[in-house]
Design an enzyme around this catalytic site. Structure first.
Site, mmCIF file in Angstrom:
data_model
loop_
_atom_site.group_PDB
_atom_site.id
_atom_site.type_symbol
_atom_site.label_atom_id
_atom_site.label_comp_id
_atom_site.label_asym_id
_atom_site.label_seq_id
_atom_site.Cartn_x
_atom_site.Cartn_y
_atom_site.Cartn_z
ATOM 1 C CG ASP A 35 -3.720 0.377 4.981
ATOM 2 O OD1 ASP A 35 -3.611 0.897 6.143
ATOM 3 O OD2 ASP A 35 -4.763 -0.311 4.901
ATOM 4 C CB ILE A 36 -4.147 -5.028 3.428
ATOM 5 C CG1 ILE A 36 -4.597 -6.106 2.459
ATOM 6 C CG2 ILE A 36 -5.277 -4.841 4.435
ATOM 7 C CD1 ILE A 36 -4.295 -7.529 3.311
ATOM 8 C CG HIS A 104 0.711 1.840 12.273
ATOM 9 N ND1 HIS A 104 0.510 1.237 13.151
ATOM 10 C CD2 HIS A 104 -0.211 2.268 11.516
ATOM 11 C CE1 HIS A 104 -1.054 1.389 13.447
ATOM 12 N NE2 HIS A 104 -1.266 1.978 12.306
ATOM 13 C CG PHE A 105 4.720 7.200 11.122
ATOM 14 C CD1 PHE A 105 5.480 6.475 11.965
ATOM 15 C CD2 PHE A 105 4.779 8.621 11.687
ATOM 16 C CE1 PHE A 105 6.307 6.717 12.788
ATOM 17 C CE2 PHE A 105 5.411 8.835 13.023
ATOM 18 C CZ PHE A 105 6.104 8.081 13.364
#
Ligand code: AMP
Length: 145
Positions: A35-36, A104-105
């Protein structure tokens, strides 16, 4: 009630290779990347390749494959970061906190002495993300197949 899939959402563009990501895992049905705007160090996302907005739009086969991938990536994240706990979440709809309309997870390591950073709030430095991705990739490579 099925939400319409927008093929230009940011994860669709990452899946097509149009945008970069810190990829840590890929199989026939999923990719995973960091994750960004991580809520904690090691926060990773598992993204099914199937073009579904959310959990309800994902096929049964896609859901099974996504859970298998999520378990494997979570093992790699746990090995790499040795957190005190790991939260796995998945949001459906804006009211539930979903901001990217592609299933998404989240794999979110929890450290006993740290509070979570905000959801999708603050970009991590690219250098740190690269180092963290390398740690997870190395940990995943050591897991049994
Ligand atoms: P959600 O709110 O469950 O839809 O989560 C979307 C997540 O994607 C958030 O945690 C964001 O920080 C993350 N995110 C948004 N854009 C990117 C990107 N380009 N690369 C990686 N993660 C992203």
């Amino acid at each position: 009630m099925q939400a319409e899939y927008d093929s230009n959402n940011i994860f669709a563009r990452i899946l097509r290779g149009e945008l970069p990501c810190f990829k840590i895992y890929e199989d026939a049905d999923n990719i995973a990347f960091l994750d960004i705007m991580p809520q904690s160090d090691g926060h990773a996302l598992v993204v099914p390749k199937e073009p579904a907005v959310d959990f309800f739009g994902l096929s049964e086969a896609g859901a099974a494959a996504a859970i298998r991938a999520t378990q494997r990536v979570a093992r790699g994240v746990r090995e790499a970061f040795q957190p005190d706990g790991v939260v796995i979440t998945q949001f459906n709809g804006a009211a539930a906190g979903q901001t990217v309309p592609h299933i998404h997870f989240h794999i979110v390591p929890r450290y006993a002495d740290q509070t979570l950073r905000g959801h999708a709030r603050e970009k991590q430095s690219m250098d740190v993300l690269r180092q963290h991705a390398d740690r997870v990739i190395a940990a995943l490579a050591k897991l049994p197949a």
